[in-house]
Design a protein around this motif. Structure first.
Motif, PDB file in Angstrom:
ATOM      1  N   PHE A  39      -7.528-148.318 -73.791  1.00  0.00           N
ATOM      2  CA  PHE A  39      -7.086-148.043 -72.357  1.00  0.00           C
ATOM      3  C   PHE A  39      -6.259-148.748 -71.798  1.00  0.00           C
ATOM      4  CE2 PHE A  39     -10.983-149.970 -71.750  1.00  0.00           C
ATOM      5  CZ  PHE A  39     -10.583-150.812 -70.438  1.00  0.00           C
ATOM      6  N   SER A  40      -5.353-148.641 -70.997  1.00  0.00           N
ATOM      7  CA  SER A  40      -4.655-149.545 -70.178  1.00  0.00           C
ATOM      8  C   SER A  40      -4.796-149.258 -68.445  1.00  0.00           C
ATOM      9  CB  SER A  40      -3.106-149.827 -70.489  1.00  0.00           C
ATOM     10  OG  SER A  40      -2.470-150.577 -69.628  1.00  0.00           O
ATOM     11  N   PHE A  41      -5.391-149.924 -67.833  1.00  0.00           N
ATOM     12  CA  PHE A  41      -5.575-149.659 -66.227  1.00  0.00           C
ATOM     13  C   PHE A  41      -4.735-150.731 -65.579  1.00  0.00           C
ATOM     14  CE2 PHE A  41      -8.432-149.359 -62.617  1.00  0.00           C
ATOM     15  CZ  PHE A  41      -8.309-148.338 -62.138  1.00  0.00           C
ATOM     16  N   ALA A  42      -3.604-150.279 -64.963  1.00  0.00           N
ATOM     17  CA  ALA A  42      -2.876-151.340 -64.232  1.00  0.00           C
ATOM     18  C   ALA A  42      -2.582-151.132 -62.919  1.00  0.00           C
ATOM     19  CB  ALA A  42      -1.701-151.657 -65.120  1.00  0.00           C
ATOM     20  N   GLY A  43      -2.578-152.075 -61.948  1.00  0.00           N
ATOM     21  CA  GLY A  43      -1.862-151.894 -60.700  1.00  0.00           C
ATOM     22  C   GLY A  43      -2.802-151.136 -59.440  1.00  0.00           C
ATOM     23  N   ALA A  44      -3.940-150.878 -59.811  1.00  0.00           N
ATOM     24  CA  ALA A  44      -4.769-150.061 -59.026  1.00  0.00           C
ATOM     25  C   ALA A  44      -5.333-151.030 -57.599  1.00  0.00           C
ATOM     26  CB  ALA A  44      -5.952-149.499 -59.516  1.00  0.00           C
ATOM     27  N   GLU A  45      -5.303-150.257 -56.442  1.00  0.00           N
ATOM     28  CA  GLU A  45      -5.762-150.853 -55.439  1.00  0.00           C
ATOM     29  C   GLU A  45      -6.988-150.055 -54.712  1.00  0.00           C
ATOM     30  OE1 GLU A  45      -3.190-152.328 -52.366  1.00  0.00           O
ATOM     31  OE2 GLU A  45      -1.830-153.275 -53.670  1.00  0.00           O
ATOM     32  N   ARG A  63      -4.053-156.449 -62.730  1.00  0.00           N
ATOM     33  CA  ARG A  63      -3.640-156.330 -61.478  1.00  0.00           C
ATOM     34  C   ARG A  63      -4.588-155.392 -60.673  1.00  0.00           C
ATOM     35  NH1 ARG A  63       0.769-155.625 -63.882  1.00  0.00           N
ATOM     36  NH2 ARG A  63       1.160-153.592 -62.923  1.00  0.00           N
ATOM     37  N   LEU A  64      -5.744-155.294 -61.098  1.00  0.00           N
ATOM     38  CA  LEU A  64      -6.610-154.503 -60.071  1.00  0.00           C
ATOM     39  C   LEU A  64      -7.158-155.158 -59.029  1.00  0.00           C
ATOM     40  CD1 LEU A  64      -8.679-152.250 -59.817  1.00  0.00           C
ATOM     41  CD2 LEU A  64     -10.090-153.232 -61.404  1.00  0.00           C
ATOM     42  N   LYS A  65      -6.934-154.283 -57.914  1.00  0.00           N
ATOM     43  CA  LYS A  65      -7.759-155.092 -56.474  1.00  0.00           C
ATOM     44  C   LYS A  65      -8.645-154.210 -56.050  1.00  0.00           C
ATOM     45  CE  LYS A  65      -6.089-157.147 -52.211  1.00  0.00           C
ATOM     46  NZ  LYS A  65      -5.005-157.539 -51.436  1.00  0.00           N
ATOM     47  N   ALA A  66     -10.030-154.769 -55.733  1.00  0.00           N
ATOM     48  CA  ALA A  66     -10.925-153.864 -55.222  1.00  0.00           C
ATOM     49  C   ALA A  66     -11.499-154.732 -53.968  1.00  0.00           C
ATOM     50  CB  ALA A  66     -12.048-153.410 -56.251  1.00  0.00           C
ATOM     51  N   GLN A  67     -11.962-153.827 -52.813  1.00  0.00           N
ATOM     52  CA  GLN A  67     -12.471-154.569 -51.685  1.00  0.00           C
ATOM     53  C   GLN A  67     -13.772-154.655 -51.797  1.00  0.00           C
ATOM     54  OE1 GLN A  67     -11.269-152.634 -48.016  1.00  0.00           O
ATOM     55  NE2 GLN A  67      -9.167-152.132 -48.851  1.00  0.00           N
ATOM     56  N   GLY A  83      -4.851-161.079 -63.728  1.00  0.00           N
ATOM     57  CA  GLY A  83      -4.464-160.938 -62.546  1.00  0.00           C
ATOM     58  C   GLY A  83      -5.242-159.810 -61.537  1.00  0.00           C
ATOM     59  N   CYS A  84      -6.477-159.964 -61.911  1.00  0.00           N
ATOM     60  CA  CYS A  84      -7.387-158.969 -60.995  1.00  0.00           C
ATOM     61  C   CYS A  84      -7.906-159.509 -59.562  1.00  0.00           C
ATOM     62  CB  CYS A  84      -8.292-158.341 -61.887  1.00  0.00           C
ATOM     63  SG  CYS A  84      -8.219-157.364 -63.175  1.00  0.00           S
ATOM     64  N   ASP A  85      -8.063-159.036 -58.667  1.00  0.00           N
ATOM     65  CA  ASP A  85      -8.725-159.932 -57.372  1.00  0.00           C
ATOM     66  C   ASP A  85      -9.913-158.833 -56.893  1.00  0.00           C
ATOM     67  OD1 ASP A  85      -9.213-160.628 -55.055  1.00  0.00           O
ATOM     68  OD2 ASP A  85      -7.304-160.510 -54.139  1.00  0.00           O
ATOM     69  N   LEU A  86     -10.979-159.132 -57.300  1.00  0.00           N
ATOM     70  CA  LEU A  86     -12.266-158.528 -56.917  1.00  0.00           C
ATOM     71  C   LEU A  86     -13.088-159.014 -55.974  1.00  0.00           C
ATOM     72  CD1 LEU A  86     -13.380-157.343 -60.647  1.00  0.00           C
ATOM     73  CD2 LEU A  86     -11.726-156.130 -59.021  1.00  0.00           C
ATOM     74  N   LYS A 105      -9.382-163.473 -59.332  1.00  0.00           N
ATOM     75  CA  LYS A 105      -9.933-163.938 -58.353  1.00  0.00           C
ATOM     76  C   LYS A 105     -11.282-163.083 -58.307  1.00  0.00           C
ATOM     77  CE  LYS A 105      -6.010-165.108 -55.496  1.00  0.00           C
ATOM     78  NZ  LYS A 105      -5.387-165.027 -54.056  1.00  0.00           N
ATOM     79  N   LEU A 106     -12.464-164.143 -58.459  1.00  0.00           N
ATOM     80  CA  LEU A 106     -13.804-163.406 -58.541  1.00  0.00           C
ATOM     81  C   LEU A 106     -14.580-164.280 -57.513  1.00  0.00           C
ATOM     82  CD1 LEU A 106     -14.057-163.155 -62.298  1.00  0.00           C
ATOM     83  CD2 LEU A 106     -13.739-161.275 -60.782  1.00  0.00           C
TER      84      LEU A 106
END
Length: 228
Positions: A39-45, A63-67, A83-86, A105-106
């Motif tokens: 799979f490829s999972f990209a650019g989700a906020e 580039r996954l970003k999750a609050q 490039g993920c920001d969790l 960013k973890l």
């Protein structure tokens, strides 16, 4: 087979560019029967990322970003996170094998009862994170990462190498350390030095450890006392 090697430690990397593998774009990491493969999972906020009892196999998360992130009983094999920001992810009761975290960013992450095997953290921010009862079953490399005020508690780090990282106020509390490679870092502000028996350092790092020990023991130097 692709590897990343620093000194004596080699991590086997996920093979995602081989000709027999086609990564399909997915819009969720929640797959049927608890499995997402190739799979490829990209650019989700996302506001919330909650995964449990899931197997991620052969994929890229970009580039996954999750609050808010909660990951439990997760099995991850041959996956690259880039490039993920969790925000303050909580990762528990999981196994992570042949996985790369690159430019992620973890901050404030909480890894608890997680097994790591052939895992690379490269150029990641892990400040204020905790690694509790984490076990390196295979080689693990942290390179060019920020590990400020990270705490390793009751962790098995015998197969771990930390190189060219920011380890200001990084703390070690119990666990197994024999063979932990800390060469290539400024060790002068480490904490929990009594837990660092049988680690690997260079001779020129001895003064740095001495400085850290002096601070930890709250030593007072006689020449600084009034009246001698």
């Amino acid at each position: 087979m692709d590897t990343r090697t620093i000194r004596r430690t080699s991590v086997t990397l996920p093979e995602l560019d081989r000709q027999d593998l086609y990564l399909s774009h997915v819009t969720s990491l929640e797959g049927g029967r608890g499995r997402v493969a190739e799979f490829s999972f990209a650019g989700a906020e996302l506001r919330d990322l909650d995964l449990a009892d899931t197997h991620l196999l052969d994929g890229r998360v970009t580039r996954l970003k999750a609050q808010r992130t909660r990951l439990a009983k997760l099995r991850v094999d041959s996956v690259e996170f880039a490039g993920c920001d969790l925000s303050s992810p909580r990762w528990t009761d999981s196994r992570i094998s042949r996985v790369v975290f690159r430019d992620c960013k973890l901050m404030g992450a909480a890894f608890e009862d997680v097994t790591l095997d052939n895992v690379l953290f490269e150029n990641c921010k892990l400040d204020y994170s905790t690694f509790t009862r984490v076990r390196a079953a295979g080689p693990v490399i942290f390179v060019k990462c920020s590990l400020r005020e990270v705490t390793f508690t009751a962790a098995d780090l015998r197969a771990v190498l930390i190189d060219d990282c920011e380890v200001r106020l990084t703390e070690f509390d119990g666990g197994k350390r024999r063979g932990l490679d800390l060469r290539g870092n400024d060790l002068s502000q480490l904490r929990g030095l009594s837990s660092l028996k049988e680690i690997i350092i260079d001779r020129d790092q001895v003064p740095e450890l001495a400085e850290a020990l002096t601070t930890e023991l709250k030593v007072t130097f006689g020449e600084d006392l009034q009246g001698g």
